[in-house]
Every structure is written in structure tokens, then in C-alpha cells.
Design a protein around this motif. Structure first.
Motif, PDB file in Angstrom:
ATOM      1  N   PHE A 175      -7.687   0.574  -3.805  1.00 50.38           N
ATOM      2  CA  PHE A 175      -7.539   0.338  -2.367  1.00 50.38           C
ATOM      3  C   PHE A 175      -8.823  -0.218  -1.759  1.00 50.38           C
ATOM      4  O   PHE A 175      -8.766  -1.021  -0.828  1.00 50.38           O
ATOM      5  CB  PHE A 175      -7.106   1.619  -1.652  1.00 50.38           C
ATOM      6  CG  PHE A 175      -5.614   1.757  -1.528  1.00 50.38           C
ATOM      7  CD1 PHE A 175      -4.766   1.278  -2.506  1.00 50.38           C
ATOM      8  CD2 PHE A 175      -5.050   2.366  -0.432  1.00 50.38           C
ATOM      9  CE1 PHE A 175      -3.393   1.397  -2.400  1.00 50.38           C
ATOM     10  CE2 PHE A 175      -3.682   2.492  -0.304  1.00 50.38           C
ATOM     11  CZ  PHE A 175      -2.850   2.008  -1.288  1.00 50.38           C
ATOM     12  N   ASN A 196       1.061  10.216  -3.489  1.00 48.84           N
ATOM     13  CA  ASN A 196       0.099  10.426  -2.401  1.00 48.84           C
ATOM     14  C   ASN A 196      -1.222  11.045  -2.860  1.00 48.84           C
ATOM     15  O   ASN A 196      -1.936  11.637  -2.057  1.00 48.84           O
ATOM     16  CB  ASN A 196       0.711  11.281  -1.284  1.00 48.84           C
ATOM     17  CG  ASN A 196       1.958  10.657  -0.713  1.00 48.84           C
ATOM     18  OD1 ASN A 196       2.042   9.453  -0.556  1.00 48.84           O
ATOM     19  ND2 ASN A 196       2.944  11.477  -0.406  1.00 48.84           N
ATOM     20  N   LYS A 197      -1.545  10.907  -4.125  1.00 42.40           N
ATOM     21  CA  LYS A 197      -2.824  11.421  -4.643  1.00 42.40           C
ATOM     22  C   LYS A 197      -3.855  10.304  -4.548  1.00 42.40           C
ATOM     23  O   LYS A 197      -4.008   9.492  -5.452  1.00 42.40           O
ATOM     24  CB  LYS A 197      -2.660  11.903  -6.082  1.00 42.40           C
ATOM     25  CG  LYS A 197      -1.746  13.101  -6.191  1.00 42.40           C
ATOM     26  CD  LYS A 197      -1.586  13.545  -7.618  1.00 42.40           C
ATOM     27  CE  LYS A 197      -0.608  14.710  -7.678  1.00 42.40           C
ATOM     28  NZ  LYS A 197      -0.248  15.031  -9.046  1.00 42.40           N
ATOM     29  N   GLU A 198      -4.548  10.292  -3.425  1.00 47.57           N
ATOM     30  CA  GLU A 198      -5.463   9.199  -3.097  1.00 47.57           C
ATOM     31  C   GLU A 198      -6.547   8.984  -4.149  1.00 47.57           C
ATOM     32  O   GLU A 198      -6.977   7.855  -4.380  1.00 47.57           O
ATOM     33  CB  GLU A 198      -6.096   9.457  -1.733  1.00 47.57           C
ATOM     34  CG  GLU A 198      -6.764   8.244  -1.152  1.00 47.57           C
ATOM     35  CD  GLU A 198      -7.229   8.469   0.265  1.00 47.57           C
ATOM     36  OE1 GLU A 198      -8.283   7.921   0.612  1.00 47.57           O
ATOM     37  OE2 GLU A 198      -6.549   9.187   1.019  1.00 47.57           O
ATOM     38  N   ASP A 199      -6.983  10.044  -4.802  1.00 45.57           N
ATOM     39  CA  ASP A 199      -8.030   9.894  -5.812  1.00 45.57           C
ATOM     40  C   ASP A 199      -7.585   9.011  -6.978  1.00 45.57           C
ATOM     41  O   ASP A 199      -8.404   8.435  -7.677  1.00 45.57           O
ATOM     42  CB  ASP A 199      -8.491  11.257  -6.335  1.00 45.57           C
ATOM     43  CG  ASP A 199      -7.363  12.049  -6.976  1.00 45.57           C
ATOM     44  OD1 ASP A 199      -6.297  12.200  -6.343  1.00 45.57           O
ATOM     45  OD2 ASP A 199      -7.544  12.525  -8.114  1.00 45.57           O
ATOM     46  N   LYS A 200      -6.274   8.862  -7.153  1.00 45.81           N
ATOM     47  CA  LYS A 200      -5.740   8.043  -8.245  1.00 45.81           C
ATOM     48  C   LYS A 200      -5.818   6.544  -7.937  1.00 45.81           C
ATOM     49  O   LYS A 200      -5.814   5.732  -8.841  1.00 45.81           O
ATOM     50  CB  LYS A 200      -4.274   8.407  -8.529  1.00 45.81           C
ATOM     51  CG  LYS A 200      -4.046   9.834  -8.910  1.00 45.81           C
ATOM     52  CD  LYS A 200      -4.241  10.017 -10.372  1.00 45.81           C
ATOM     53  CE  LYS A 200      -3.845  11.433 -10.752  1.00 45.81           C
ATOM     54  NZ  LYS A 200      -4.167  11.731 -12.106  1.00 45.81           N
ATOM     55  N   TYR A 201      -5.841   6.192  -6.657  1.00 48.68           N
ATOM     56  CA  TYR A 201      -5.794   4.769  -6.311  1.00 48.68           C
ATOM     57  C   TYR A 201      -6.882   4.324  -5.339  1.00 48.68           C
ATOM     58  O   TYR A 201      -6.911   3.171  -4.933  1.00 48.68           O
ATOM     59  CB  TYR A 201      -4.416   4.400  -5.750  1.00 48.68           C
ATOM     60  CG  TYR A 201      -3.983   5.195  -4.540  1.00 48.68           C
ATOM     61  CD1 TYR A 201      -4.426   4.863  -3.266  1.00 48.68           C
ATOM     62  CD2 TYR A 201      -3.116   6.269  -4.668  1.00 48.68           C
ATOM     63  CE1 TYR A 201      -4.026   5.585  -2.162  1.00 48.68           C
ATOM     64  CE2 TYR A 201      -2.705   6.992  -3.569  1.00 48.68           C
ATOM     65  CZ  TYR A 201      -3.159   6.648  -2.319  1.00 48.68           C
ATOM     66  OH  TYR A 201      -2.758   7.358  -1.226  1.00 48.68           O
ATOM     67  N   GLU A 202      -7.802   5.205  -4.993  1.00 49.11           N
ATOM     68  CA  GLU A 202      -8.784   4.849  -3.974  1.00 49.11           C
ATOM     69  C   GLU A 202      -9.684   3.679  -4.386  1.00 49.11           C
ATOM     70  O   GLU A 202     -10.046   2.852  -3.548  1.00 49.11           O
ATOM     71  CB  GLU A 202      -9.615   6.060  -3.555  1.00 49.11           C
ATOM     72  CG  GLU A 202     -10.523   6.617  -4.622  1.00 49.11           C
ATOM     73  CD  GLU A 202     -11.234   7.881  -4.163  1.00 49.11           C
ATOM     74  OE1 GLU A 202     -11.466   8.051  -2.957  1.00 49.11           O
ATOM     75  OE2 GLU A 202     -11.553   8.701  -5.038  1.00 49.11           O
ATOM     76  N   LYS A 251       0.829  -1.207   0.000  1.00 52.65           N
ATOM     77  CA  LYS A 251       0.000   0.000   0.000  1.00 52.65           C
ATOM     78  C   LYS A 251       0.864   1.259   0.000  1.00 52.65           C
ATOM     79  O   LYS A 251       0.559   2.222  -0.704  1.00 52.65           O
ATOM     80  CB  LYS A 251      -0.956  -0.022   1.191  1.00 52.65           C
ATOM     81  CG  LYS A 251      -2.031  -1.095   1.057  1.00 52.65           C
ATOM     82  CD  LYS A 251      -3.027  -1.065   2.188  1.00 52.65           C
ATOM     83  CE  LYS A 251      -2.416  -1.596   3.444  1.00 52.65           C
ATOM     84  NZ  LYS A 251      -3.350  -1.747   4.557  1.00 52.65           N
ATOM     85  N   GLU A 252       1.948   1.249   0.762  1.00 51.16           N
ATOM     86  CA  GLU A 252       2.849   2.405   0.779  1.00 51.16           C
ATOM     87  C   GLU A 252       3.503   2.618  -0.580  1.00 51.16           C
ATOM     88  O   GLU A 252       3.645   3.756  -1.037  1.00 51.16           O
ATOM     89  CB  GLU A 252       3.927   2.211   1.848  1.00 51.16           C
ATOM     90  CG  GLU A 252       3.416   2.345   3.258  1.00 51.16           C
ATOM     91  CD  GLU A 252       4.441   1.930   4.306  1.00 51.16           C
ATOM     92  OE1 GLU A 252       5.629   1.745   3.954  1.00 51.16           O
ATOM     93  OE2 GLU A 252       4.050   1.786   5.476  1.00 51.16           O
ATOM     94  N   ASP A 286       0.957   4.109  -2.877  1.00 46.64           N
ATOM     95  CA  ASP A 286       0.743   5.489  -2.453  1.00 46.64           C
ATOM     96  C   ASP A 286       1.863   6.394  -2.977  1.00 46.64           C
ATOM     97  O   ASP A 286       1.614   7.461  -3.541  1.00 46.64           O
ATOM     98  CB  ASP A 286       0.670   5.538  -0.924  1.00 46.64           C
ATOM     99  CG  ASP A 286       0.260   6.886  -0.388  1.00 46.64           C
ATOM    100  OD1 ASP A 286      -0.649   7.507  -0.965  1.00 46.64           O
ATOM    101  OD2 ASP A 286       0.850   7.318   0.626  1.00 46.64           O
TER     102      ASP A 286
END
Length: 146
Positions: free
Chosen positions: A88, A79-85, A70-71, A74
């Protein structure tokens, strides 16, 4: 390959999908998607290799491997969460229903290779509650056997 004379003379270029495939390969969007696939795929493959590895039992390593995966994802997406949410959510769903067991947390805590690498593990509530649940279950089983 797709820019070579060999490809231009190839029978595959003349097949129904030959030219559309060639055109797709040369689009920027195709390579963006390949980049995304690699950013997700490589960490997953390392975890799968660990789980499927027969020489070293994975129990004490799965928990740490998932955290690192996950790190890595990320960081790959800055650290652009919208790209991988969305991915995840899939990871968490699988993790929570199948892999996130107290035994994995206990294995993580009790693994000396990881314990000495991360001396802050006692502050990880998830790991500690998994360890305590395992110890509690073992104690209950021991009481039943008496």
C-alpha cells in the motif's frame, strides 16, 4: 505437470535448475507466495486493463477503480494491514505523485455511472476538493481568456 511421467523423462528435469525447481514447486512456502501474488496481482491487473482500455475513456473510472482495488486487497488479507502495508505504501506513493489529480476526482464525481451507484459521494472530502479545484481552475482560465 511436475508429478507426471512426462516431466520425469523430460530433459528439463536433468538441466541445472530442473530438480531445484521441482523441489521448490512442492514447498508450502512457494504456494503461499503464489497466493499473495494473486491477491495483489489480480486487482492491479484490473486497474491496468481499465487504464489501457481504448474503447472507454478511463478518466471517470480511475479513482473508483483504485478505491476498489485497495478494498479488494484489504478483504483478501482479511483486513490484516500488516500483511499489505508495504504494498500500500507503494500504491500511495504512485497514486499521490502521478494519479491522484483533481481531474480524476472531478471525473469520478461527474461520471453518472458512478454517481448514481454511490450517492454518498458528496461526503467524500477528497473527491469534493478535487472537483472544486477543477472548477476553480476552469473559472480562472475562463477569466484569463476574457
Amino acid at each position: 505437470m511436475f508429478t507426471s511421467e512426462q516431466w520425469n523423462r523430460s530433459k528439463f528435469l536433468k538441466l541445472d535448475g530442473g530438480m531445484p525447481t521441482t523441489n521448490t514447486i512442492f514447498t508450502t512456502n512457494f504456494w503461499k507466495n503464489i497466493d499473495i501474488a494473486v491477491k495483489f496481482g489480480c486487482p492491479f491487473l484490473s486497474v491496468l486493463r481499465l487504464v489501457d482500455h481504448e474503447r472507454k475513456p478511463p478518466m471517470g473510472y480511475i479513482y473508483e477503480a483504485m478505491d476498489r482495488e485497495k478494498e479488494t486487497i484489504d478483504q483478501a488479507f482479511k483486513n490484516k494491514e500488516d500483511k499489505y502495508e508495504k504494498v500500500f505504501k507503494i500504491i500511495y506513493k504512485r497514486w499521490n505523485c502521478q494519479l491522484h489529480q483533481p481531474l480524476h476526482a472531478a471525473g469520478h464525481y461527474l461520471n453518472p455511472a458512478l454517481y448514481y451507484e454511490n450517492t454518498n459521494v458528496e461526503n467524500d472530502d477528497e473527491v469534493m476538493s478535487g472537483l472544486i479545484l477543477c472548477i476553480h481552475k476552469l473559472a480562472l482560465n475562463e477569466d484569463k481568456e476574457r
